[in-house]
Design a protein around this motif. Structure first.
Motif, PDB file in Angstrom:
ATOM      1  N   PRO A 203       6.279   8.134 -13.649  1.00 30.79           N
ATOM      2  CA  PRO A 203       5.515   9.356 -13.333  1.00 30.79           C
ATOM      3  C   PRO A 203       4.164   9.090 -12.680  1.00 30.79           C
ATOM      4  CG  PRO A 203       5.541   8.962 -15.703  1.00 30.79           C
ATOM      5  CD  PRO A 203       6.496   7.983 -15.104  1.00 30.79           C
ATOM      6  N   PHE A 204       3.522   7.977 -13.042  1.00 29.22           N
ATOM      7  CA  PHE A 204       2.193   7.714 -12.517  1.00 29.22           C
ATOM      8  C   PHE A 204       2.268   7.299 -11.045  1.00 29.22           C
ATOM      9  CE2 PHE A 204      -1.031   4.389 -11.757  1.00 29.22           C
ATOM     10  CZ  PHE A 204      -2.134   5.202 -11.761  1.00 29.22           C
ATOM     11  N   LYS A 205       1.406   7.897 -10.231  1.00 28.36           N
ATOM     12  CA  LYS A 205       1.457   7.606  -8.793  1.00 28.36           C
ATOM     13  C   LYS A 205       0.090   7.192  -8.268  1.00 28.36           C
ATOM     14  CE  LYS A 205       5.688   9.114  -7.933  1.00 28.36           C
ATOM     15  NZ  LYS A 205       6.259   8.198  -8.901  1.00 28.36           N
ATOM     16  N   LEU A 206       0.132   6.423  -7.199  1.00 27.74           N
ATOM     17  CA  LEU A 206      -1.114   6.003  -6.566  1.00 27.74           C
ATOM     18  C   LEU A 206      -1.300   6.781  -5.277  1.00 27.74           C
ATOM     19  CD1 LEU A 206      -0.578   2.191  -6.935  1.00 27.74           C
ATOM     20  CD2 LEU A 206      -2.091   3.593  -8.280  1.00 27.74           C
ATOM     21  N   SER A 207      -2.544   7.133  -5.001  1.00 27.21           N
ATOM     22  CA  SER A 207      -2.788   7.820  -3.733  1.00 27.21           C
ATOM     23  C   SER A 207      -2.813   6.792  -2.605  1.00 27.21           C
ATOM     24  CB  SER A 207      -4.117   8.561  -3.794  1.00 27.21           C
ATOM     25  OG  SER A 207      -5.155   7.630  -3.669  1.00 27.21           O
ATOM     26  N   GLY A 208      -2.817   7.299  -1.391  1.00 24.72           N
ATOM     27  CA  GLY A 208      -2.734   6.414  -0.234  1.00 24.72           C
ATOM     28  C   GLY A 208      -3.841   5.382  -0.200  1.00 24.72           C
ATOM     29  N   LYS A 209      -5.055   5.823  -0.540  1.00 27.98           N
ATOM     30  CA  LYS A 209      -6.187   4.902  -0.430  1.00 27.98           C
ATOM     31  C   LYS A 209      -6.079   3.782  -1.451  1.00 27.98           C
ATOM     32  CE  LYS A 209      -9.725   7.516   1.864  1.00 27.98           C
ATOM     33  NZ  LYS A 209     -10.304   8.832   1.604  1.00 27.98           N
ATOM     34  N   VAL A 210      -5.679   4.138  -2.670  1.00 26.85           N
ATOM     35  CA  VAL A 210      -5.558   3.116  -3.710  1.00 26.85           C
ATOM     36  C   VAL A 210      -4.463   2.120  -3.336  1.00 26.85           C
ATOM     37  CG1 VAL A 210      -5.124   2.693  -6.133  1.00 26.85           C
ATOM     38  CG2 VAL A 210      -6.362   4.718  -5.449  1.00 26.85           C
ATOM     39  N   MET A 211      -3.364   2.662  -2.853  1.00 21.70           N
ATOM     40  CA  MET A 211      -2.282   1.785  -2.392  1.00 21.70           C
ATOM     41  C   MET A 211      -2.791   0.837  -1.328  1.00 21.70           C
ATOM     42  SD  MET A 211       0.884   1.712  -3.283  1.00 21.70           S
ATOM     43  CE  MET A 211       2.020   1.542  -1.943  1.00 21.70           C
ATOM     44  N   GLN A 212      -3.560   1.423  -0.408  1.00 21.92           N
ATOM     45  CA  GLN A 212      -4.096   0.620   0.688  1.00 21.92           C
ATOM     46  C   GLN A 212      -4.944  -0.533   0.153  1.00 21.92           C
ATOM     47  OE1 GLN A 212      -3.646   1.564   4.222  1.00 21.92           O
ATOM     48  NE2 GLN A 212      -4.106  -0.602   4.191  1.00 21.92           N
ATOM     49  N   VAL A 213      -5.777  -0.217  -0.846  1.00 23.44           N
ATOM     50  CA  VAL A 213      -6.634  -1.259  -1.433  1.00 23.44           C
ATOM     51  C   VAL A 213      -5.778  -2.354  -2.065  1.00 23.44           C
ATOM     52  CG1 VAL A 213      -8.244  -1.749  -3.299  1.00 23.44           C
ATOM     53  CG2 VAL A 213      -8.631   0.195  -1.822  1.00 23.44           C
ATOM     54  N   LEU A 214      -4.817  -1.942  -2.853  1.00 26.33           N
ATOM     55  CA  LEU A 214      -4.002  -2.933  -3.565  1.00 26.33           C
ATOM     56  C   LEU A 214      -3.219  -3.799  -2.583  1.00 26.33           C
ATOM     57  CD1 LEU A 214      -2.617  -0.950  -6.613  1.00 26.33           C
ATOM     58  CD2 LEU A 214      -4.450  -2.607  -6.530  1.00 26.33           C
TER      59      LEU A 214
ATOM     60  N   VAL B 162       1.807 -11.390  -6.566  1.00 33.73           N
ATOM     61  CA  VAL B 162       2.484 -10.197  -7.055  1.00 33.73           C
ATOM     62  C   VAL B 162       1.947  -9.814  -8.428  1.00 33.73           C
ATOM     63  CG1 VAL B 162       4.716  -9.238  -7.657  1.00 33.73           C
ATOM     64  CG2 VAL B 162       4.535 -10.798  -5.756  1.00 33.73           C
ATOM     65  N   ARG B 163       1.625 -10.829  -9.203  1.00 34.13           N
ATOM     66  CA  ARG B 163       1.126 -10.554 -10.547  1.00 34.13           C
ATOM     67  C   ARG B 163      -0.183  -9.792 -10.469  1.00 34.13           C
ATOM     68  NH1 ARG B 163      -0.296 -14.879 -15.150  1.00 34.13           N
ATOM     69  NH2 ARG B 163      -2.308 -14.690 -14.121  1.00 34.13           N
ATOM     70  N   ASN B 164      -1.048 -10.203  -9.537  1.00 35.31           N
ATOM     71  CA  ASN B 164      -2.312  -9.493  -9.402  1.00 35.31           C
ATOM     72  C   ASN B 164      -2.098  -8.071  -8.905  1.00 35.31           C
ATOM     73  OD1 ASN B 164      -3.569 -11.732 -10.253  1.00 35.31           O
ATOM     74  ND2 ASN B 164      -4.552 -12.237  -8.309  1.00 35.31           N
ATOM     75  N   PHE B 165      -1.091  -7.882  -8.095  1.00 38.45           N
ATOM     76  CA  PHE B 165      -0.780  -6.524  -7.631  1.00 38.45           C
ATOM     77  C   PHE B 165      -0.417  -5.641  -8.814  1.00 38.45           C
ATOM     78  CE2 PHE B 165       2.170  -3.290  -6.143  1.00 38.45           C
ATOM     79  CZ  PHE B 165       1.458  -2.749  -5.085  1.00 38.45           C
ATOM     80  N   ILE B 166       0.418  -6.184  -9.697  1.00 42.15           N
ATOM     81  CA  ILE B 166       0.817  -5.417 -10.870  1.00 42.15           C
ATOM     82  C   ILE B 166      -0.384  -5.157 -11.766  1.00 42.15           C
ATOM     83  CG2 ILE B 166       2.219  -5.494 -12.946  1.00 42.15           C
ATOM     84  CD1 ILE B 166       4.223  -7.133 -11.226  1.00 42.15           C
ATOM     85  N   LYS B 167      -1.242  -6.169 -11.878  1.00 41.79           N
ATOM     86  CA  LYS B 167      -2.478  -5.975 -12.653  1.00 41.79           C
ATOM     87  C   LYS B 167      -3.265  -4.812 -12.052  1.00 41.79           C
ATOM     88  CE  LYS B 167      -2.914  -9.381 -15.732  1.00 41.79           C
ATOM     89  NZ  LYS B 167      -2.903 -10.776 -15.354  1.00 41.79           N
TER      90      LYS B 167
END
Lengths: 703, 445
Positions: free
Chosen positions: A289-300, A311-316
């Motif tokens: 259910p939890f979603k990331l907005s475009g900007k947050v995705m972009q940062v990650l 990949v681990r840091n991405f999940i973090k």
């Protein structure tokens, strides 16, 4: 705690044994939340999702690494059997130590997980004797051997160490770590095991070098030489974890050593592939259910691509966003599965309902309604609940349709030349999150390109879409699937049609005739241009073939799908409940800039201290600022070498102490020296031998 | 056989067997025997034997000791991380485990001597005891008093004991500058081609004739002798490729005596082996598998150095490029490359002496962190904040051995680095980020 002693000296205060009550994470969460109400519930939901992420990633990693781990296991198993064959070749050839060079890529933080599952698997199915080593704990050969012995033998020996407690009884003294000891131990173990079980009497001893590059080459060479002396008695297997390229082995080991090894290469999955699986699992699904907005995705994603490939840091990062979302957004109670969310919504306290009314997306939703409904919703809690229920439902439905359509669009466009909408689905997703994708220029070019596809390509793309839509269960998607299948069958049917009646040839004469005319006439440039234009016109106006018609129909169908289902999430009312959008927070947490913040603190102390006295205009520092800020400011004006006395005098003119400005007294002197040593500690200056009473600047701009 | 070993005090038969076991080393063995004298004779305190890898040093001594049943201990110096291990092994094999357990924690040389003397007086033998130190070059790195003491151990323990050192390097490199007892020097020369042929032919395959194998060895030496004279390695290679050699024979195409055809068949194969398996590009195991698979897809297995491509994060690539530029460009040219309005700096006609040679021939030069970062910021196309992860990427490049830290570990003291990658590598990296590195290199102006 204090001492009543008057004499000077060092006093050691051991920490009191009394245990302080440690506040649980839940308390921290609740206490820190800006809005207290519902925090317990939010914590529960957050914990659920958090745990889900952890368990899912673990299983995902295992699944991803399955291939390479299996082949490694086979390799070690094979090695344990090849030791006891006694034909001529086996006798003649030098017995090399079997070595697996495991290519893992530069995403070093992810390797731990791989090695952990590798050693677990090895322990479970091949051999109990596994020693995994890290370079930083094996600085010398002695330490390396000690670690190998400890880990392979499972801490059976209390290993002799000069630094450790001296008062051990003299009897078990001087257990020297050597491979011969391991060998003895192995033999005794084997003879013991042989009586109980016979099936695998030669379990190999596996030594895993987690980060080969970081090992000291000399230590490694010696270790390999020692091991090769024992290979006849002790079946050793090495695993080298390599982050860069296999040629590092040749760089580190001379031929005399590398000829003792029998190296085989194993390649692991690249980190970008791993990332796409993770994104597929957590982001491109309505189940999470939890979603990331475009900007947050972009940062990650940019942290992943630009900085660490981990990949681990991405999940973090996703976890941090998750935590922040539940921490800062009171309405995140509704961020859960649909049923639960509706249940919670029914019992929502009035305060939260008020918050719903204040959500920007809800406000814009209300504006579309008529006056009466607006008033109703703003005042009546019951009707608001009813409305929110509908909205939540539609939000979940939106996601159910969103991702299949997104995947279909990607399936179609990912094979287009020059990838107008990106090669990876994450690029397309970012475009779609940003704003309405159909207004995007790249999207228009993609659609144009789609209209030029050949039949085979189009059919293949559509087939992929069918495969994607097949498992979807929602009504809308079943509908879409039906329509799509119809189109596919039409295209296939076209094949049969054309076979029966070959395509009408009438288009061609029209096209060629002007050209023929052209050849007959004397050509001039103007004439040529005119004829070409005519030809173009005629081609455009020419009757479309049935396939072209069908192709246009298909593309239009997809276009309409995109327009109905891929609207950006911001347009959805109540999206704030599920979407986390504070990219600045995530960036601050994950990609800290220590240098900038230290400089900010020193040049503008108000920024952190929030003391009104310190507020100043552009670039100046008030004289009531902390000493270190003043000395910092003064040192910026100096060159590479700073005269300490000049610096002190300048400091004294700035700092007010009693009345007299500018005089050097003891207190000021002490404060100044303290500030200077603080600066030295922070790495801005250092003492220098070039001039005795000077210090050298270490930061740039010192020229 | 040319000569037989003859020495009073030893059994003729045993000597005969030794001579058989030591082909082409009869001279050295005889010399050693005459040095050792009869078992009860007092022998010279220390003997130093040197010769290249696989020239039979350990083998000769091993055979002599084993066959003549002399009291001895073989110690590999690589294995002795501490002197304690060395002492323990010596005492254990001469006087049993009890003696070894008498050694205190962290024993000194005098402890060893004391226990040795004590044990020796309890269980005297009249035969000479031999301590053989393999890979003696490692002794140079141990405590300074160990080597001189071992050289005159006989004197110290007052026992009939001889220490034999085996090494690949000459005695001159050992001699401590304080002076010491000079051992007897004995050189083991390399095997000649004929000798290698003779020795290798000895281990023939049981199901083929000796002549056949000997002709195989001849062909093998013809290919490998120019690059490799290491007996062990040659034996290994012979074993690996023999099955391929026999292939036409088994298929019935060729007779055993038809050497020319056999040569035609095996020669390209051996040449390939020289480029791959000899260099350990391909492991021996994979090589054997490839032979079984026939020639169909030999190219399928790629060697180790075929995979040179390294995937790096975007900024790491630029950091590495910046490091490379900082390493190979003189610092004074930075202005010319990275400033917008630099004004032309021509290469001065009269260059300083060391600048005439290309920087690429001189190798990378150390540079401070600041310079690298300054180049990095001007090279990378977007604005980058100096975040923690940029700095951590630098240190991870160091652990990956792509950069080397040259000055001490103190981070505050302006650390210096060197770039440790090759020109080809950096060109491949910069191609992936569309950066034309050659334009920025001073050497290629």
């Amino acid at each position: 705690m204090s001492t009543s002693s008057v004499s000077k000296g060092c006093f050691v205060f051991k920490p009191s044994t009394k245990k302080r009550k440690i506040a649980g994470t839940e308390d921290h969460f609740t206490r820190g939340c800006e809005e207290k109400d519902g925090s317990a519930l939010r914590y529960k939901l957050c914990k659920q999702l958090w745990d889900q992420i952890i368990t899912d990633t673990e299983s995902l990693q295992d699944h991803l690494n399955k291939n390479i781990l299996d082949s490694l296991l086979d390799f070690t198993r094979k090695c344990s059997f090849t030791h006891d064959n006694s034909d001529w070749t086996a006798q003649m050839r030098a017995s090399e130590i079997p070595t697996a060079a495991l290519m893992l890529g530069v995403n070093v933080p992810d390797h731990d997980m791989t090695f952990q599952s590798l050693s677990e698997l090895l322990r479970r199915s091949v051999t109990p004797y596994v020693a995994s080593l890290q370079a930083k704990e094996c600085g010398s050969l002695k330490l390396l051997l000690k670690r190998v012995l400890e880990r392979a033998m499972g801490d059976v020996v209390a290993v002799d160490d000069e630094d450790e407690e001296e008062d051990t009884p003299q009897i078990n003294k001087s257990v020297q770590c050597s491979l011969s000891m391991l060998c003895e131990w192995y033999k005794s173990k084997k003879s013991k095991d042989a009586s109980t079980e016979i099936n695998n009497s030669h379990p190999p001893v596996v030594v895993i070098f987690k980060d080969l590059e970081a090992f000291n080459p000399k230590v490694l060479q010696d270790f390999i030489q020692i091991c090769s002396r024992y290979i006849y008695q002790l079946p050793l297997v090495f695993v080298f974890g390599i982050a860069t390229s296999p040629s590092t082995i040749q760089n580190m080991l001379p031929h005399s050593v590398s000829s003792l090894l029998c190296i085989e290469l194993f390649h692991s999955l690249s980190c970008t592939q791993q990332l796409s699986t993770v994104i597929d699992k957590f982001i491109l699904t309505h189940k999470f259910p939890f979603k990331l907005s475009g900007k947050v995705m972009q940062v990650l994603i940019s942290i992943f691509l630009y900085h660490d490939f981990s990949v681990r840091n991405f999940i973090k990062g996703v976890q941090v966003a998750l935590l922040e979302h539940f921490y800062a957004q009171p309405l995140s109670v509704l961020c859960c599965e649909k049923k639960v969310a509706l249940d919670i919504l029914a019992h929502l306290p009035p305060k939260d309902l008020q918050r719903i009314r204040q959500l920007p997306s809800f406000k814009s939703h209300i504006e579309k309604l008529n006056k009466q409904d607006q008033v109703e919703l703003m005042t009546n809690d019951a009707s608001l609940k009813e409305e929110s229920k509908k909205l939540i439902q539609s939000l979940h439905k939106y996601h159910k349709n969103y991702f299949p359509v997104l995947k279909c669009l990607h399936a179609l466009t990912s094979t287009l030349p020059r990838y107008p909408l990106g090669k990876q689905i994450r690029e397309l997703y970012l475009i779609c999150l940003e704003n309405s994708v159909w207004e995007n220029e790249d999207y228009l070019t993609a659609m144009k390109l789609l209209k030029m596809l050949s039949k085979d390509e189009l059919a293949a793309g559509m087939q992929r879409c069918v495969d994607i839509l097949e498992p979807e269960k929602s009504k809308t998607m079943r509908n879409v699937l039906g329509q799509l299948k119809e189109l596919v069958s039409k295209i296939k049917g076209l094949d049969l049609c054309t076979e029966m009646s070959p395509p009408a040839q009438d288009a061609e004469p029209i096209l060629t005739s002007p050209l023929k005319n052209l050849q007959k006439k004397k050509t001039d440039l103007f004439q040529l241009q005119k004829t070409l234009l005519e030809m173009n016109e005629s081609r455009r106006a020419k009757k479309l073939s049935p396939f072209e018609l069908l192709r246009n129909e298909t593309v239009d169908f997809f276009d309409s799908l995109v327009k109905t289902h891929l609207s950006p999430p911001e347009s959805q009312p109540l999206n704030e409940v599920l979407y986390y959008c504070s990219s600045a927070t995530v960036r601050r947490h994950l990609n800290a800039a220590p240098r900038t913040s230290i400089q900010a603190a020193l040049s503008n102390p108000y920024f952190y201290l929030q003391n009104e006295n310190l507020r100043t205009e552009d670039g100046t520092v008030s004289n009531s600022a902390p000493d270190i800020c003043i000395t910092y400011k003064l040192h910026l004006e100096c060159g590479r070498l700073i005269n300490l006395f000049d610096w002190l005098e300048a400091y004294c003119t700035v700092v007010p102490e009693a009345e007299d400005f500018g005089k050097v007294d003891e207190v000021r002197h002490a404060r100044f020296i303290q500030a200077v040593s603080e600066l030295e500690f922070l790495g801005f200056i250092k003492s220098t031998k070039q001039k005795t009473d000077h210090v050298a600047r270490l930061t740039w701009g010192g020229c | 056989m040319t000569e037989t070993l003859r020495h009073p005090g030893y059994d003729e038969e045993k000597l005969q067997r030794i001579a058989e076991l030591l082909p082409c080393r009869e001279v050295q063995a005889g010399l050693l025997l005459s040095l050792m004298g009869q078992p009860e004779h007092l022998c010279y305190p220390s003997v130093f034997i040197y010769g290249h890898r696989a020239s039979g040093k350990s083998h000769v001594l091993n055979i002599l000791m084993e066959q003549l049943e002399l009291p001895h201990v073989m110690v590999s110096c690589v294995e002795c991380l501490s002197v304690a291990l060395l002492f323990e092994q010596v005492l254990q094999s001469f006087f049993g485990a009890d003696a070894a357990s008498l050694l205190p924690r962290g024993p000194s040389l005098s402890d060893f001597v004391r226990i040795y003397r004590q044990q020796c007086s309890e269980s005297p033998t009249y035969q000479t005891r031999y301590i053989i130190m393999e890979k003696a070059e490692m002794l140079r790195d141990t405590e300074a008093n160990l080597l001189p003491a071992l050289l005159r151990l006989q004197e110290l323990v007052e026992d009939n004991v001889t220490v034999i050192f085996l090494s690949e390097i000459v005695w001159d490199k050992f001699r401590p500058n304080t002076g010491c007892f000079e051992p007897l020097l004995l050189h083991f020369p390399d095997y000649s081609k004929g000798e290698l042929q003779q020795i290798l032919s000895k281990d023939k395959h049981p199901s083929y004739s000796a002549e056949f194998y000997s002709s195989y060895v001849n062909i093998l030496l013809g290919v490998f002798y120019s690059v490799c004279r290491d007996l062990k390695e040659l034996r290994h290679l012979a074993a690996l490729n023999f099955s391929k050699f026999c292939e036409p024979l088994e298929e019935g195409k060729v007779k055993e005596s038809d050497t020319h055809k056999l040569w035609r068949h095996i020669e390209p194969h051996l040449k390939k082996a020289m480029q791959t398996v000899y260099l350990r590009e391909v492991s021996s195991h994979q090589w054997e598998q490839m032979q079984e698979m026939d020639n169909k897809d030999v190219g399928a297995v790629r060697g180790l150095s075929a995979h040179t491509h390294v995937e790096l994060p975007y900024y790491s690539k630029f950091l590495l490029i910046a490091a490379y530029l900082a390493s190979y460009n003189p610092a004074r040219t930075d202005k010319r490359f990275f400033l917008k309005h630099h004004g032309k700096i021509k290469k001065p006609n009269i260059l300083k002496k060391n600048e005439k040679t290309s920087n690429h021939l001189l190798g990378p030069k150390p540079f401070p962190l600041d310079r690298m970062l300054a180049i990095f910021y001007s090279v990378v196309d977007s604005r980058v904040a100096p975040t923690a992860s940029i700095f951590s990427q630098i240190s991870s490049l160091v652990t990956l051995q792509l950069l080397n830290q040259v000055s001490h570990d103190d981070q505050l003291d302006a650390p210096k680095y060197k770039c440790a990658v090759s020109m080809d590598f950096i060109c491949a990296i910069s191609r992936t980020v569309n950066f034309d590195i050659v334009k920025y290199l001073y050497d290629f102006l």
